[in-house]
Write a protein that holds these residues in place. Structure first.
Motif, PDB file in Angstrom:
ATOM      1  N   GLY A 225       0.818  -1.195   0.000  1.00 44.18           N
ATOM      2  CA  GLY A 225       0.000   0.000   0.000  1.00 44.18           C
ATOM      3  C   GLY A 225       0.856   1.251   0.000  1.00 44.18           C
ATOM      4  O   GLY A 225       2.091   1.192   0.009  1.00 44.18           O
ATOM      5  N   GLN A 235      -4.600   1.604  -1.283  1.00 40.35           N
ATOM      6  CA  GLN A 235      -4.313   0.177  -1.398  1.00 40.35           C
ATOM      7  C   GLN A 235      -3.708  -0.166  -2.762  1.00 40.35           C
ATOM      8  O   GLN A 235      -3.975   0.516  -3.754  1.00 40.35           O
ATOM      9  CB  GLN A 235      -5.599  -0.644  -1.195  1.00 40.35           C
ATOM     10  CG  GLN A 235      -6.201  -0.528   0.189  1.00 40.35           C
ATOM     11  CD  GLN A 235      -6.900   0.802   0.428  1.00 40.35           C
ATOM     12  OE1 GLN A 235      -7.614   1.294  -0.450  1.00 40.35           O
ATOM     13  NE2 GLN A 235      -6.692   1.399   1.584  1.00 40.35           N
ATOM     14  N   TYR A 237      -3.426  -3.866  -3.598  1.00 33.16           N
ATOM     15  CA  TYR A 237      -3.540  -5.322  -3.677  1.00 33.16           C
ATOM     16  C   TYR A 237      -4.715  -5.771  -4.541  1.00 33.16           C
ATOM     17  O   TYR A 237      -4.935  -6.973  -4.736  1.00 33.16           O
ATOM     18  CB  TYR A 237      -3.715  -5.918  -2.282  1.00 33.16           C
ATOM     19  CG  TYR A 237      -4.953  -5.430  -1.550  1.00 33.16           C
ATOM     20  CD1 TYR A 237      -6.189  -6.040  -1.744  1.00 33.16           C
ATOM     21  CD2 TYR A 237      -4.886  -4.337  -0.684  1.00 33.16           C
ATOM     22  CE1 TYR A 237      -7.332  -5.578  -1.092  1.00 33.16           C
ATOM     23  CE2 TYR A 237      -6.021  -3.879  -0.025  1.00 33.16           C
ATOM     24  CZ  TYR A 237      -7.228  -4.495  -0.233  1.00 33.16           C
ATOM     25  OH  TYR A 237      -8.352  -4.041   0.406  1.00 33.16           O
ATOM     26  N   ASN A 267      -1.961  -0.912   3.181  1.00 34.28           N
ATOM     27  CA  ASN A 267      -3.051  -1.671   2.561  1.00 34.28           C
ATOM     28  C   ASN A 267      -4.249  -1.800   3.502  1.00 34.28           C
ATOM     29  O   ASN A 267      -5.398  -1.813   3.061  1.00 34.28           O
ATOM     30  CB  ASN A 267      -2.567  -3.058   2.128  1.00 34.28           C
ATOM     31  CG  ASN A 267      -2.011  -3.053   0.718  1.00 34.28           C
ATOM     32  OD1 ASN A 267      -2.435  -2.260  -0.124  1.00 34.28           O
ATOM     33  ND2 ASN A 267      -1.054  -3.928   0.443  1.00 34.28           N
ATOM     34  N   ILE A 278      -8.510  -8.636   3.414  1.00 30.86           N
ATOM     35  CA  ILE A 278      -7.548  -8.369   2.340  1.00 30.86           C
ATOM     36  C   ILE A 278      -6.932  -9.666   1.822  1.00 30.86           C
ATOM     37  O   ILE A 278      -6.847  -9.890   0.608  1.00 30.86           O
ATOM     38  CB  ILE A 278      -6.458  -7.399   2.835  1.00 30.86           C
ATOM     39  CG1 ILE A 278      -7.069  -6.014   3.061  1.00 30.86           C
ATOM     40  CG2 ILE A 278      -5.301  -7.323   1.848  1.00 30.86           C
ATOM     41  CD1 ILE A 278      -6.183  -5.072   3.863  1.00 30.86           C
TER      42      ILE A 278
END
Length: 342
Positions: A225, A235, A237, A267, A278
């Motif tokens: 992140g 973020q 991802y 993130n 996540i």
């Protein structure tokens, strides 16, 4: 003079002679290093889970935590390789605060780097002895590599270090997996340039010597992140982020394209429970796309015995004194979920 020279530090050779790694554990590390290499080179489809405390501040709870991973690893050994986080150096954005056991073996006392180097090595060795798992650490200070080079199976280069020339060149001499995090700005180009530099041979000065390196083909990226110009966490991802990374990798002459997703830091916005969501999104995206499955080889999770964090001096066993971490029960359940989604 601006410097006051306090103590002459023992050399890595002196510390390693006093606190050696046994032949049995040396063979174990060699075996695990080979397993991790096979994952990063695409020869094996195991998934890497780098998991543990934000900072390894106390030997007993850290080794307790790592030993708990042993039984979990046995249950998921067909799908996952668990790499304990034993981070003994802690970067500080402003330079203030606890800097890790390698600098402060007792967080409530003054720095003592000789005692810290010994504490760092002893903790890593004990963790291997008791768990059978070799670990990951962050290389905040390149000159400290010699004190742990025979112990680690994974090395992380942090967001503040990834642009530094000495870090890049030092990693080019490693023979273990090395993850280069994106800088706090989030710039993928900086991160990939760092991978390129570390994958190639270099000639430079290191610990008072003129040295040459061969390049480290296991150097890869870590997505952690970023922070926007307004100071907000962003973020990197998501599906589209990984696809953009794949496109950028394809344009560079890099070996063994691979990414590890750091589920905490920017993130998650340091909301430690968000790591569960996540990680599951990352695993879901691997199921959706063969390209993402080939690229994303692992995740990083900040986890300890007790959830959250505490202030230095509160003395809650197994609770982070730096960033908040996922607790053991949630972490164990998450590892099993990762295995199911592989």
């Amino acid at each position: 003079m601006s410097f006051t020279y306090l103590n002459q530090l023992p050399t890595p050779e002196e510390i390693k002679k006093e606190y050696p790694l046994s032949d049995k554990l040396t063979a174990l590390k060699k075996e695990r290093d080979a397993m991790i290499r096979d994952v990063l080179t695409g020869k094996d489809d195991h998934f890497l889970v780098v998991i543990g405390p934000c900072s390894a501040d106390s030997e007993d709870p850290v080794c307790d935590y790592v030993s708990r991973l042993t039984a979990v690893q046995e249950k998921v050994k067909d799908r996952l390789i668990i790499i304990p986080r034993i981070y003994t150096n802690k970067p500080r954005t402003t330079g203030e605060g606890y800097k890790g056991i390698a600098t402060q073996p007792d967080p409530e006392k003054a720095p003592d780097m000789i005692a810290g180097l010994i504490a760092m090595r002893k903790m890593h060795i004990r963790a291997i002895e008791e768990s059978g798992l070799t670990s990951a650490d962050e290389m905040l200070y390149p000159e400290n590599w010699g004190y742990v080079e025979d112990l680690l199976s994974y090395v992380a280069i942090g967001a503040r270090s990834v642009e530094d020339q000495q870090h890049r060149l030092t990693v080019s001499g490693f023979d273990v997996a090395s993850g280069m995090k994106n800088p706090t700005s989030g710039d993928f180009s900086v991160m990939l340039n760092s991978v390129y530099a570390a994958q190639h041979p270099h000639h430079f000065t290191y610990r008072g010597f003129e040295v040459e390196t061969t390049g480290n083909d296991l150097t890869h990226v870590v997505l952690r992140g970023a922070v926007s110009k307004h100071g907000n966490a962003t973020q990197n991802y998501h599906y589209e982020d990984i696809m953009r990374l794949i496109e950028m990798y394809d344009k560079m002459d890099l070996k063994n394209p691979a990414a590890v997703v750091d589920a905490n830091h920017s993130n998650s916005g340091k909301k430690y429970k968000e790591q569960i969501r996540i990680v599951k999104e990352v695993m879901h995206n691997r199921q959706l796309s063969d390209e993402i499955r080939k690229m994303v080889k692992g995740v990083m999770i900040e986890s300890y015995i007790e959830p959250g964090n505490q202030k230095i001096g509160e003395h809650i066993y197994g609770k982070s004194i730096t960033d908040p971490c996922l607790g053991w029960e949630d972490s164990e359940r998450l590892i099993y979920d990762i295995a199911e989604m592989c």
